[in-house]
Design an enzyme around this catalytic site. Structure first.
Site, PDB file in Angstrom:
ATOM      1  N   ARG A  59       0.803  -1.215   0.000  1.00  0.00           N
ATOM      2  CA  ARG A  59       0.000   0.000   0.000  1.00  0.00           C
ATOM      3  C   ARG A  59       0.843   1.275   0.000  1.00  0.00           C
ATOM      4  O   ARG A  59       0.615   2.192  -0.790  1.00  0.00           O
ATOM      5  CB  ARG A  59      -0.888   0.078   1.257  1.00  0.00           C
ATOM      6  CG  ARG A  59      -2.213  -0.582   1.137  1.00  0.00           C
ATOM      7  CD  ARG A  59      -2.646  -1.068   2.490  1.00  0.00           C
ATOM      8  NE  ARG A  59      -1.722  -2.122   2.891  1.00  0.00           N
ATOM      9  CZ  ARG A  59      -1.877  -3.390   2.533  1.00  0.00           C
ATOM     10  NH1 ARG A  59      -2.928  -3.768   1.887  1.00  0.00           N
ATOM     11  NH2 ARG A  59      -0.981  -4.300   2.857  1.00  0.00           N
ATOM     12  N   THR A  60       1.794   1.352   0.919  1.00  0.00           N
ATOM     13  CA  THR A  60       2.489   2.628   1.099  1.00  0.00           C
ATOM     14  C   THR A  60       3.286   2.982  -0.157  1.00  0.00           C
ATOM     15  O   THR A  60       3.198   4.093  -0.674  1.00  0.00           O
ATOM     16  CB  THR A  60       3.403   2.572   2.341  1.00  0.00           C
ATOM     17  OG1 THR A  60       2.603   2.195   3.456  1.00  0.00           O
ATOM     18  CG2 THR A  60       4.045   3.910   2.615  1.00  0.00           C
ATOM     19  N   LYS A  89      26.190  -3.649  -0.521  1.00  0.00           N
ATOM     20  CA  LYS A  89      27.656  -3.487  -0.585  1.00  0.00           C
ATOM     21  C   LYS A  89      28.180  -2.714   0.618  1.00  0.00           C
ATOM     22  O   LYS A  89      29.360  -2.367   0.678  1.00  0.00           O
ATOM     23  CB  LYS A  89      28.047  -2.729  -1.862  1.00  0.00           C
ATOM     24  CG  LYS A  89      27.536  -3.357  -3.144  1.00  0.00           C
ATOM     25  CD  LYS A  89      27.934  -2.493  -4.336  1.00  0.00           C
ATOM     26  CE  LYS A  89      27.288  -2.968  -5.616  1.00  0.00           C
ATOM     27  NZ  LYS A  89      27.443  -1.988  -6.710  1.00  0.00           N
ATOM     28  N   ARG A 110      11.432   3.543   3.511  1.00  0.00           N
ATOM     29  CA  ARG A 110      11.021   2.625   4.600  1.00  0.00           C
ATOM     30  C   ARG A 110      12.214   1.747   4.942  1.00  0.00           C
ATOM     31  O   ARG A 110      12.907   1.253   4.051  1.00  0.00           O
ATOM     32  CB  ARG A 110       9.847   1.757   4.169  1.00  0.00           C
ATOM     33  CG  ARG A 110       9.559   0.646   5.168  1.00  0.00           C
ATOM     34  CD  ARG A 110       8.296  -0.115   4.856  1.00  0.00           C
ATOM     35  NE  ARG A 110       7.112   0.692   5.098  1.00  0.00           N
ATOM     36  CZ  ARG A 110       5.866   0.220   4.976  1.00  0.00           C
ATOM     37  NH1 ARG A 110       5.665  -1.021   4.611  1.00  0.00           N
ATOM     38  NH2 ARG A 110       4.835   1.004   5.217  1.00  0.00           N
ATOM     39  N   HIS A 138       5.215   6.126  11.468  1.00  0.00           N
ATOM     40  CA  HIS A 138       4.715   5.998  10.092  1.00  0.00           C
ATOM     41  C   HIS A 138       3.770   7.187   9.874  1.00  0.00           C
ATOM     42  O   HIS A 138       2.553   7.042   9.840  1.00  0.00           O
ATOM     43  CB  HIS A 138       3.972   4.664   9.955  1.00  0.00           C
ATOM     44  CG  HIS A 138       3.657   4.241   8.566  1.00  0.00           C
ATOM     45  ND1 HIS A 138       3.785   5.066   7.471  1.00  0.00           N
ATOM     46  CD2 HIS A 138       3.185   3.060   8.088  1.00  0.00           C
ATOM     47  CE1 HIS A 138       3.411   4.387   6.381  1.00  0.00           C
ATOM     48  NE2 HIS A 138       3.047   3.171   6.734  1.00  0.00           N
TER      49      HIS A 138
HETATM   50  C1  NCD Z   1       1.653  -0.944   8.234  1.00  0.00           C
HETATM   51  C2  NCD Z   1       3.139  -0.795   8.425  1.00  0.00           C
HETATM   52  O1  NCD Z   1       3.915  -1.071   7.507  1.00  0.00           O
HETATM   53  O2  NCD Z   1       3.497  -0.341   9.499  1.00  0.00           O
HETATM   54  N1  NCD Z   1       1.291  -1.131   6.903  1.00  0.00           N
HETATM   55  C3  NCD Z   1       0.986  -0.014   6.169  1.00  0.00           C
HETATM   56  O3  NCD Z   1       1.834   0.790   5.862  1.00  0.00           O
HETATM   57  N2  NCD Z   1      -0.308   0.172   5.857  1.00  0.00           N
HETATM   58  C4  NCD Z   1       0.997  -1.875   9.165  1.00  0.00           C
HETATM   59  C5  NCD Z   1       1.516  -3.283   9.300  1.00  0.00           C
HETATM   60  O4  NCD Z   1       2.430  -3.696   8.579  1.00  0.00           O
HETATM   61  O5  NCD Z   1       0.979  -3.982  10.137  1.00  0.00           O
END
Ligand code: NCD
Length: 309
Positions: A59-60, A89, A110, A138
Site C-alpha cells: 500500500r504505502t 555493498k 522505509r 509511520h
Molecule cells: C503498516 C506498516 O507497515 O506499518 N502497513 C501499512 O503501511 N499500511 C501496518 C503493518 O504492517 O501492520
C-alpha cells in the site's frame, strides 16, 4: 501559498503542527474530488519521486507512486533495497540518500531500524518522507487515518477512539496516537499486556492533555468506542517465534463480536491483516479499512503537492 511545508522532511507526525495536518487533509479532499473528474493532473509536472524500500510494502509504496503519477510527476523506485541496492555493498543510508537526491525531487524511505529516516534525511538534499522506520513512526499512515476518521465520522473532535492489538511494535499506532493529541478525543488502548503501548508514549500523550485509558478487555473497549482501529501482531519484530505463536490470534474481531458489543463502531486497520479481522466483517457498512487504504492516494497527493518544490 503552501510555503510552510515546502522542502521539509516528514520524519515523524510531530514534525507537523495541527494547522499543517489540516492543510494536508484539505489538499487531500481537493485531490480526491479533482481525480474523480481528471485522472491525471499537472501539479508536479517534471518532478521525480524516488521510493527506497528496505522493508516489504504494498500500500504505502504503490499509493505514493500512484499519487506522484496522478500529480503529473514521475517515479523511480527500489523495492527490496536491502538486497538490490548498494546497501548490500555496505553503503550507508546517509550516502544513499545523498546520491538519490541527485536523481529525484523527493525521497520516500522505509527501513527496519528506528531512526533510519533521520539518518537518511541528514544525507538527503531533497525532502525525505519516512514511510516507516521499524517500530518507530509511520507519519503518512497517521495522516490517512485522520482523513479516514473525518470522512467516516464527519469530524474527529468528540470521538471515543480505541487502538487495539500490537501497540508495542505497531508504528502506525505510535504516529496516530501522537496525532490525536490535537483533538478533543478519548483514547482507549486495548492490548495483551505483552504488547502495550510504550510507557514513554503514553506519558507523552497524557502530558499533552489526551485522556488515555489502557485495558486488556477488547470487548469492553469496543462497547465504549466510536472508532476501533485494529492492528496486526508484528511478527517480524519478535525475537522469539514462540512468543509470537503465544500471542497471535489473541485479539480477533469478527462480525459476531461487533454485533454483540457495538454494531455501529467504525472499524479501521492500516492493513495488511492476518487473522485479526475476520472476513465476515468486510461486508458491514462500517468496515472502513478498504476505503482507508484507498484514501492513502489522496492524502499522499496532498502531502507531495505541499512538500515538493
Ligand atoms: C503498516 C506498516 O507497515 O506499518 N502497513 C501499512 O503501511 N499500511 C501496518 C503493518 O504492517 O501492520
Amino acid at each position: 501559498m503552501s510555503g510552510s511545508l515546502m522542502g521539509r522532511d516528514i520524519l515523524a507526525i510531530g514534525d507537523l503542527s495541527k494547522q499543517e495536518i489540516l492543510l494536508v487533509l484539505e489538499h487531500a479532499a481537493r485531490f480526491e474530488e479533482q481525480c474523480s473528474q481528471t485522472p491525471k493532473l499537472s501539479v508536479l509536472d517534471g518532478r521525480i519521486l524516488a521510493t527506497l524500500f528496505y522493508e516489504p510494502s504494498t500500500r504505502t509504496r504503490l499509493s505514493f507512486e500512484s499519487a506522484m503519477l496522478r500529480l503529473g510527476g514521475g517515479v523511480i523506485s527500489v523495492a527490496e533495497a536491502l538486497k538490490s541496492s548498494s546497501a548490500s555493498k555496505g553503503e550507508t543510508l546517509f550516502d544513499a540518500a545523498r546520491i538519490v537526491s541527485g536523481y529525484a525531487h523527493v525521497i520516500v524511505q522505509r527501513h527496519p531500524a528506528v531512526g533510519s529516516a533521520q539518518e537518511a534525511a541528514a544525507g538527503a538534499t531533497v525532502p525525505l518522507i519516512n514511510a516507516g522506520d521499524g517500530v518507530g513512526e509511520h507519519p503518512t499512515q497517521a495522516l490517512l487515518d485522520l482523513y479516514t476518521i473525518q470522512r467516516e465520522r464527519g469530524q474527529i473532535d468528540g470521538l471515543r477512539i480505541c487502538l487495539a492489538g500490537d501497540l508495542k511494535n505497531g508504528r502506525t499506532v505510535h504516529s496516530l496516537a501522537r496525532a490525536l493529541v490535537h483533538w478533543d478525543v478519548t483514547l482507549t488502548l486495548a492490548s495483551p499486556t505483552a504488547l502495550v503501548m510504550p510507557a514513554e508514549i503514553v506519558a507523552e500523550l497524557r502530558q499533552k492533555g489526551l485522556a488515555v485509558q489502557e485495558t486488556e478487555d477488547l470487548a469492553a473497549a469496543m462497547a465504549e468506542s466510536d472508532v476501533l482501529y485494529v492492528t496486526r501482531i508484528q511478527r517480524e519484530r519478535f525475537a522469539d517465534p514462540a512468543e509470537y505463536e503465544r500471542l497471535k490470534g489473541s485479539y480477533v474481531v469478527n462480525r459476531a463480536l461487533i454485533e454483540r458489543t457495538n454494531p455501529a463502531v467504525t472499524v479501521m486497520h492500516p492493513l495488511p491483516r492476518v487473522d485479526e479481522i475476520a472476513t465476515d466483517v468486510d461486508a458491514l457498512p462500517n468496515a472502513a479499512y478498504f476505503r482507508q487504504a484507498d484514501n492513502g492516494v489522496w492524502v499522499r497527493m496532498g502531502l507531495l503537492s505541499l512538500v515538493v518544490e
